[in-house]
Design a protein around this motif. Structure first.
Motif, PDB file in Angstrom:
ATOM      1  N   SER A  12     -18.406 -16.156 -13.914  1.00 19.25           N
ATOM      2  CA  SER A  12     -17.278 -15.520 -14.567  1.00 19.25           C
ATOM      3  C   SER A  12     -17.577 -15.859 -15.927  1.00 19.25           C
ATOM      4  O   SER A  12     -17.023 -14.554 -16.789  1.00 19.25           O
ATOM      5  CB  SER A  12     -16.188 -16.076 -14.070  1.00 19.25           C
ATOM      6  N   TRP A  22      -5.473 -20.242 -15.911  1.00 16.73           N
ATOM      7  CA  TRP A  22      -5.134 -19.069 -14.884  1.00 16.73           C
ATOM      8  C   TRP A  22      -4.743 -19.588 -13.563  1.00 16.73           C
ATOM      9  O   TRP A  22      -3.916 -19.044 -12.820  1.00 16.73           O
ATOM     10  CB  TRP A  22      -6.118 -18.359 -14.946  1.00 16.73           C
ATOM     11  N   TRP A  27      -2.623 -16.860 -11.559  1.00 16.56           N
ATOM     12  CA  TRP A  27      -3.482 -15.484 -11.637  1.00 16.56           C
ATOM     13  C   TRP A  27      -4.728 -15.748 -10.724  1.00 16.56           C
ATOM     14  O   TRP A  27      -5.314 -14.552 -10.160  1.00 16.56           O
ATOM     15  CB  TRP A  27      -4.016 -15.126 -13.108  1.00 16.56           C
ATOM     16  N   LEU A  28      -5.096 -17.004 -10.623  1.00 15.44           N
ATOM     17  CA  LEU A  28      -6.302 -17.129  -9.763  1.00 15.44           C
ATOM     18  C   LEU A  28      -5.834 -18.297  -8.786  1.00 15.44           C
ATOM     19  O   LEU A  28      -5.276 -19.250  -9.136  1.00 15.44           O
ATOM     20  CB  LEU A  28      -7.617 -17.715 -10.344  1.00 15.44           C
ATOM     21  N   ILE A  42     -14.183 -12.358  -4.849  1.00 15.78           N
ATOM     22  CA  ILE A  42     -13.032 -11.515  -5.131  1.00 15.78           C
ATOM     23  C   ILE A  42     -12.452 -12.313  -6.391  1.00 15.78           C
ATOM     24  O   ILE A  42     -11.699 -11.421  -7.288  1.00 15.78           O
ATOM     25  CB  ILE A  42     -12.168 -11.290  -4.104  1.00 15.78           C
ATOM     26  N   ASP A  43     -12.512 -13.553  -6.426  1.00 15.78           N
ATOM     27  CA  ASP A  43     -11.765 -14.027  -7.972  1.00 15.78           C
ATOM     28  C   ASP A  43     -12.548 -13.842  -9.018  1.00 15.78           C
ATOM     29  O   ASP A  43     -12.007 -13.889  -9.962  1.00 15.78           O
ATOM     30  CB  ASP A  43     -11.982 -15.677  -7.394  1.00 15.78           C
ATOM     31  N   ARG A  46     -11.405 -10.694  -9.950  1.00 18.58           N
ATOM     32  CA  ARG A  46      -9.687 -10.385 -10.515  1.00 18.58           C
ATOM     33  C   ARG A  46      -9.928 -11.058 -11.929  1.00 18.58           C
ATOM     34  O   ARG A  46      -9.492 -10.758 -12.662  1.00 18.58           O
ATOM     35  CB  ARG A  46      -9.237 -11.516  -9.296  1.00 18.58           C
ATOM     36  N   LEU A  49     -11.000  -8.616 -14.127  1.00 20.94           N
ATOM     37  CA  LEU A  49      -9.737  -7.790 -14.293  1.00 20.94           C
ATOM     38  C   LEU A  49      -9.054  -8.237 -15.430  1.00 20.94           C
ATOM     39  O   LEU A  49      -8.502  -7.476 -16.276  1.00 20.94           O
ATOM     40  CB  LEU A  49      -9.411  -7.343 -13.097  1.00 20.94           C
ATOM     41  N   ILE A  50      -8.486  -9.617 -15.404  1.00 16.70           N
ATOM     42  CA  ILE A  50      -7.618 -10.011 -16.321  1.00 16.70           C
ATOM     43  C   ILE A  50      -8.295 -10.094 -17.725  1.00 16.70           C
ATOM     44  O   ILE A  50      -7.526  -9.717 -18.685  1.00 16.70           O
ATOM     45  CB  ILE A  50      -7.510 -11.627 -15.868  1.00 16.70           C
ATOM     46  N   LEU A  68      -0.513  -8.045 -12.051  1.00 14.93           N
ATOM     47  CA  LEU A  68      -1.293  -8.758 -11.026  1.00 14.93           C
ATOM     48  C   LEU A  68      -0.278  -8.761  -9.702  1.00 14.93           C
ATOM     49  O   LEU A  68      -0.663  -8.566  -8.275  1.00 14.93           O
ATOM     50  CB  LEU A  68      -1.737 -10.038 -11.226  1.00 14.93           C
ATOM     51  N   ASP A  72      -1.186  -7.135  -6.366  1.00 13.97           N
ATOM     52  CA  ASP A  72      -1.156  -7.810  -4.822  1.00 13.97           C
ATOM     53  C   ASP A  72      -0.232  -7.204  -3.647  1.00 13.97           C
ATOM     54  O   ASP A  72      -0.607  -7.334  -2.624  1.00 13.97           O
ATOM     55  CB  ASP A  72      -0.658  -9.387  -5.043  1.00 13.97           C
ATOM     56  N   HIS A  75      -2.129  -4.290  -2.240  1.00 23.59           N
ATOM     57  CA  HIS A  75      -3.164  -4.858  -1.571  1.00 23.59           C
ATOM     58  C   HIS A  75      -2.409  -5.056  -0.287  1.00 23.59           C
ATOM     59  O   HIS A  75      -2.953  -4.809   0.904  1.00 23.59           O
ATOM     60  CB  HIS A  75      -3.903  -6.036  -1.952  1.00 23.59           C
TER      61      HIS A  75
END
Length: 92
Positions: A12, A22, A27-28, A42-43, A46, A49-50, A68, A72, A75
């Motif tokens: 990341s 986070w 957020w994660l 996916i993390d 994400r 994205l953040i 977020l 969520d 989704h």
């Protein structure tokens, strides 16, 4: 595939302090296992994205929380509709 905290940081590009913040802000939300926390692909998406929300859009922490949360919810609704479609196809 899951990855360790170290692998996630490498993939990341986040600093440890940012990751911990986070996670604290939820957020994660990594998976917690007896051997430590584990992250999924996916993390990473994400986290990217953040970072985009912060750097390119200029969203502050409160804005990111809202974005977020809404993502969520969306989704979750998509999953619920997909399940409903599957159930409707299975009934006469």
């Amino acid at each position: 595939m899951t990855m360790s905290k170290e692998q996630f940081l490498e993939s990341s590009g986040l600093k440890v302090q940012v990751l911990e913040l986070w996670i604290e802000q939820e957020w994660l939300i990594p998976e917690r296992t007896p051997s430590g926390i584990r992250f999924k692909e996916i993390d990473i998406a994400r986290a990217r994205l953040i970072r985009e929300l912060q750097s390119e859009i200029g969203a502050n922490d409160a804005g990111i929380d809202v974005i977020l949360h809404l993502m969520d919810q969306l989704h979750g609704m998509r999953q619920a509709f997909a399940q409903l479609r599957r159930e409707m196809r299975g009934s006469p």
